[in-house]
Design a protein around this motif. Structure first.
Motif, PDB file in Angstrom:
ATOM      1  N   ILE A  85       0.847  -1.196   0.000  1.00 33.90           N
ATOM      2  CA  ILE A  85       0.000   0.000   0.000  1.00 33.90           C
ATOM      3  C   ILE A  85       0.881   1.244   0.000  1.00 33.90           C
ATOM      4  O   ILE A  85       1.764   1.384   0.858  1.00 33.90           O
ATOM      5  CB  ILE A  85      -0.933  -0.006   1.232  1.00 33.90           C
ATOM      6  CG1 ILE A  85      -1.833  -1.246   1.182  1.00 33.90           C
ATOM      7  CG2 ILE A  85      -1.767   1.280   1.298  1.00 33.90           C
ATOM      8  CD1 ILE A  85      -2.623  -1.504   2.452  1.00 33.90           C
ATOM      9  N   ALA A  86       0.657   2.114  -0.964  1.00 32.99           N
ATOM     10  CA  ALA A  86       1.417   3.374  -1.029  1.00 32.99           C
ATOM     11  C   ALA A  86       0.636   4.491  -0.346  1.00 32.99           C
ATOM     12  O   ALA A  86      -0.586   4.566  -0.465  1.00 32.99           O
ATOM     13  CB  ALA A  86       1.687   3.746  -2.478  1.00 32.99           C
ATOM     14  N   GLU A  87       1.373   5.336   0.381  1.00 34.88           N
ATOM     15  CA  GLU A  87       0.793   6.538   0.987  1.00 34.88           C
ATOM     16  C   GLU A  87       1.801   7.677   0.840  1.00 34.88           C
ATOM     17  O   GLU A  87       3.003   7.431   0.725  1.00 34.88           O
ATOM     18  CB  GLU A  87       0.498   6.299   2.477  1.00 34.88           C
ATOM     19  CG  GLU A  87      -0.661   5.334   2.717  1.00 34.88           C
ATOM     20  CD  GLU A  87      -0.763   4.910   4.175  1.00 34.88           C
ATOM     21  OE1 GLU A  87      -1.749   5.272   4.812  1.00 34.88           O
ATOM     22  OE2 GLU A  87       0.170   4.238   4.655  1.00 34.88           O
ATOM     23  N   ASN A 106       3.768   0.365   2.441  1.00 34.49           N
ATOM     24  CA  ASN A 106       3.418  -0.316   3.700  1.00 34.49           C
ATOM     25  C   ASN A 106       3.917   0.444   4.935  1.00 34.49           C
ATOM     26  O   ASN A 106       4.322  -0.142   5.936  1.00 34.49           O
ATOM     27  CB  ASN A 106       3.925  -1.770   3.718  1.00 34.49           C
ATOM     28  CG  ASN A 106       3.076  -2.662   2.826  1.00 34.49           C
ATOM     29  OD1 ASN A 106       2.149  -2.198   2.171  1.00 34.49           O
ATOM     30  ND2 ASN A 106       3.378  -3.949   2.812  1.00 34.49           N
ATOM     31  N   GLY A 107       3.914   1.761   4.831  1.00 35.35           N
ATOM     32  CA  GLY A 107       4.120   2.613   6.002  1.00 35.35           C
ATOM     33  C   GLY A 107       5.545   2.895   6.394  1.00 35.35           C
ATOM     34  O   GLY A 107       5.771   3.558   7.407  1.00 35.35           O
ATOM     35  N   THR A 108       6.523   2.386   5.646  1.00 35.88           N
ATOM     36  CA  THR A 108       7.918   2.622   6.055  1.00 35.88           C
ATOM     37  C   THR A 108       8.802   3.004   4.866  1.00 35.88           C
ATOM     38  O   THR A 108       8.460   2.752   3.710  1.00 35.88           O
ATOM     39  CB  THR A 108       8.546   1.362   6.718  1.00 35.88           C
ATOM     40  OG1 THR A 108       8.457   0.267   5.805  1.00 35.88           O
ATOM     41  CG2 THR A 108       7.846   1.012   8.020  1.00 35.88           C
ATOM     42  N   VAL A 109       9.937   3.583   5.181  1.00 30.28           N
ATOM     43  CA  VAL A 109      11.013   3.842   4.208  1.00 30.28           C
ATOM     44  C   VAL A 109      12.268   3.154   4.720  1.00 30.28           C
ATOM     45  O   VAL A 109      12.730   3.483   5.805  1.00 30.28           O
ATOM     46  CB  VAL A 109      11.313   5.351   4.063  1.00 30.28           C
ATOM     47  CG1 VAL A 109      12.447   5.572   3.065  1.00 30.28           C
ATOM     48  CG2 VAL A 109      10.079   6.124   3.666  1.00 30.28           C
ATOM     49  N   ASN A 125      -0.321  -7.327  -4.951  1.00 28.89           N
ATOM     50  CA  ASN A 125      -1.533  -6.507  -4.952  1.00 28.89           C
ATOM     51  C   ASN A 125      -1.142  -5.111  -4.504  1.00 28.89           C
ATOM     52  O   ASN A 125      -0.837  -4.884  -3.334  1.00 28.89           O
ATOM     53  CB  ASN A 125      -2.571  -7.087  -3.982  1.00 28.89           C
ATOM     54  CG  ASN A 125      -2.913  -8.520  -4.326  1.00 28.89           C
ATOM     55  OD1 ASN A 125      -3.315  -8.822  -5.448  1.00 28.89           O
ATOM     56  ND2 ASN A 125      -2.712  -9.431  -3.377  1.00 28.89           N
ATOM     57  N   PHE A 126      -1.164  -4.181  -5.454  1.00 26.61           N
ATOM     58  CA  PHE A 126      -0.743  -2.812  -5.151  1.00 26.61           C
ATOM     59  C   PHE A 126      -1.971  -1.919  -4.982  1.00 26.61           C
ATOM     60  O   PHE A 126      -2.854  -1.906  -5.833  1.00 26.61           O
ATOM     61  CB  PHE A 126       0.157  -2.283  -6.270  1.00 26.61           C
ATOM     62  CG  PHE A 126       0.583  -0.858  -6.077  1.00 26.61           C
ATOM     63  CD1 PHE A 126       1.215  -0.453  -4.900  1.00 26.61           C
ATOM     64  CD2 PHE A 126       0.360   0.103  -7.058  1.00 26.61           C
ATOM     65  CE1 PHE A 126       1.608   0.867  -4.712  1.00 26.61           C
ATOM     66  CE2 PHE A 126       0.753   1.424  -6.881  1.00 26.61           C
ATOM     67  CZ  PHE A 126       1.370   1.804  -5.702  1.00 26.61           C
ATOM     68  N   ILE A 127      -2.007  -1.215  -3.857  1.00 24.64           N
ATOM     69  CA  ILE A 127      -3.105  -0.275  -3.589  1.00 24.64           C
ATOM     70  C   ILE A 127      -2.490   1.103  -3.364  1.00 24.64           C
ATOM     71  O   ILE A 127      -1.575   1.257  -2.545  1.00 24.64           O
ATOM     72  CB  ILE A 127      -3.906  -0.705  -2.336  1.00 24.64           C
ATOM     73  CG1 ILE A 127      -4.473  -2.111  -2.545  1.00 24.64           C
ATOM     74  CG2 ILE A 127      -5.036   0.296  -2.043  1.00 24.64           C
ATOM     75  CD1 ILE A 127      -4.965  -2.788  -1.277  1.00 24.64           C
ATOM     76  N   GLY A 156      -6.123   7.679  -4.145  1.00 22.97           N
ATOM     77  CA  GLY A 156      -7.379   7.451  -3.435  1.00 22.97           C
ATOM     78  C   GLY A 156      -7.913   6.035  -3.546  1.00 22.97           C
ATOM     79  O   GLY A 156      -9.116   5.810  -3.615  1.00 22.97           O
ATOM     80  N   GLY A 157      -7.025   5.036  -3.596  1.00 21.12           N
ATOM     81  CA  GLY A 157      -7.460   3.635  -3.571  1.00 21.12           C
ATOM     82  C   GLY A 157      -7.323   2.896  -4.884  1.00 21.12           C
ATOM     83  O   GLY A 157      -7.820   1.776  -5.026  1.00 21.12           O
ATOM     84  N   GLY A 158      -6.636   3.488  -5.871  1.00 24.91           N
ATOM     85  CA  GLY A 158      -6.387   2.802  -7.142  1.00 24.91           C
ATOM     86  C   GLY A 158      -5.665   1.473  -6.910  1.00 24.91           C
ATOM     87  O   GLY A 158      -4.900   1.331  -5.964  1.00 24.91           O
TER      88      GLY A 158
END
Ligand SMILES: [Cu+2]
Length: 343
Positions: A85-87, A106-109, A125-127, A156-158
């Motif tokens: 998951i990218a943010e 996934n929340g980290t670098v 599975n990429f979100i 936004g969830g692609g």
């Protein structure tokens, strides 16, 4: 523990914001890599527009491998499924008092270290939960449509499912490939992809080191450098290893802006496998030079216990954080049966 962390984060925010207000007269205007205009005090990026803080433990990251969810096809092929998951809205305290807007997988670098065996079928599975378009571009061999370049995944969830066979054997980076590339990479959208040979490698104490840097004032020069994100972390928290035990380091250089980086080991030399694609080492050395996304595998054993530095021999980088220590414990002291080994 979670409560305690929240309190600590809350306190640090309280400490940061008044100093930001005090220093308001010193606000400077910066143009980010993508041309966005922001106002900040500069060296310390003020958490102006972000919503949450990233917690990252370099010691945990060092030896953490994600083998995915495993299943088998009728023909016996191993299938490994991962979710990434990218943010792009998080803040990380990359150095005491230095807050930076990190973009994360996934929340980290760096993102998770994805690991598989040559020939496995991978499903990623990429979100994209970010506010910008993102992708995952894996280095390695795969069909054009799985390259993470043209099949841009919307914010936004692609969603997109990358599906390809793991290969070739070695250590590879993965990273976002959306333009402006420089901005998407330097903010932290990268990680490591390891493909093991079918016959495996010799058992070892294995670890991953991503050499990275942060340009916290957007002048296309890095202000900080590190092995695994936090400057000076492994100097203050030495990596514990044992004498006469094989150590294998998967190293990937993700430093942007500076054309080269390097890796020097003290009191020892290592066998070096560029890109890890060959099972026979190419060099026996204490120093390799790495350009952007250049990577390899290092193998070594320490004979003598004690503290040994490892660092960039580009002194500017080591003085700005890319330095660590191996604390070599005498295995013979704790394990008498091993004492006879080789005697
Ligand atoms: Cu991106």
């Amino acid at each position: 523990m979670i409560l305690l962390l929240s309190v600590t984060i809350g306190l640090s925010a309280i400490v940061v914001f008044p100093s930001f207000t005090d220093a308001e007269s010193e606000l400077k205007t910066f143009i980010t890599h993508s041309g966005k205009v922001i106002r900040t005090t500069g060296e310390v990026i003020d958490p102006l527009y972000t919503v949450s803080t990233v917690e990252f433990d370099p010691m945990e990251y060092l030896r953490e491998f994600n083998y995915g969810e495993v299943s088998k096809l009728p023909d016996g092929t191993t299938v490994r499924e991962y979710t990434i998951i990218a943010e792009d809205d998080k803040v990380m305290e990359i150095s005491p008092g230095v807050f930076y807007n990190v973009w994360t997988y996934n929340g980290t670098v760096p993102g998770p270290t994805i690991r598989a065996t040559e020939g496995d079928l991978l499903k990623i599975n990429f979100i994209n939960n970010g506010s910008k378009e993102h992708t995952i571009h894996f280095h390695g061999i795969h069909p054009a449509g799985m390259d993470g370049v043209f099949e841009v995944v919307g914010p936004g969830g692609g969603k997109f499912v990358y599906e390809f066979e793991a290969g070739p054997v070695g250590v590879h980076p993965y990273h976002c490939h959306v333009m402006p590339l420089e901005e998407h990479i330097v903010h932290g959208l990268y990680g490591v992809f390891i493909v093991d040979p079918k016959e495996g490698r010799e058992p070892a104490d294995e670890m991953v080191m991503v050499l990275n840097g942060f340009d916290t004032d957007f002048d296309t020069e890095n202000n900080f450098y590190a092995a695994n994100t936090i400057p000076f972390y492994y100097q203050h928290h030495p990596i514990q290893i044992n004498t006469n035990e094989l150590i294998r380091v998967y190293v990937v250089n993700m430093v942007e802006f500076d054309p080269i980086n390097n890796f020097h080991l003290h009191g020892n030399l290592y066998n070096y496998y560029p890109t890890g694609t060959d099972l026979v080492p190419s060099f026996y050395t204490d120093m390799v030079t790495l350009s952007q996304t250049e990577r390899g595998i290092m193998e070594f054993e320490y004979t003598y216990p004690g503290k040994y530095l490892f660092h960039a021999h580009k002194v500017e980088f080591s003085e700005k954080g890319w330095v660590g220590i191996f604390l070599v414990n005498d295995k013979s002291e704790s394990d008498t049966s091993e004492k006879e080994y080789g005697s």
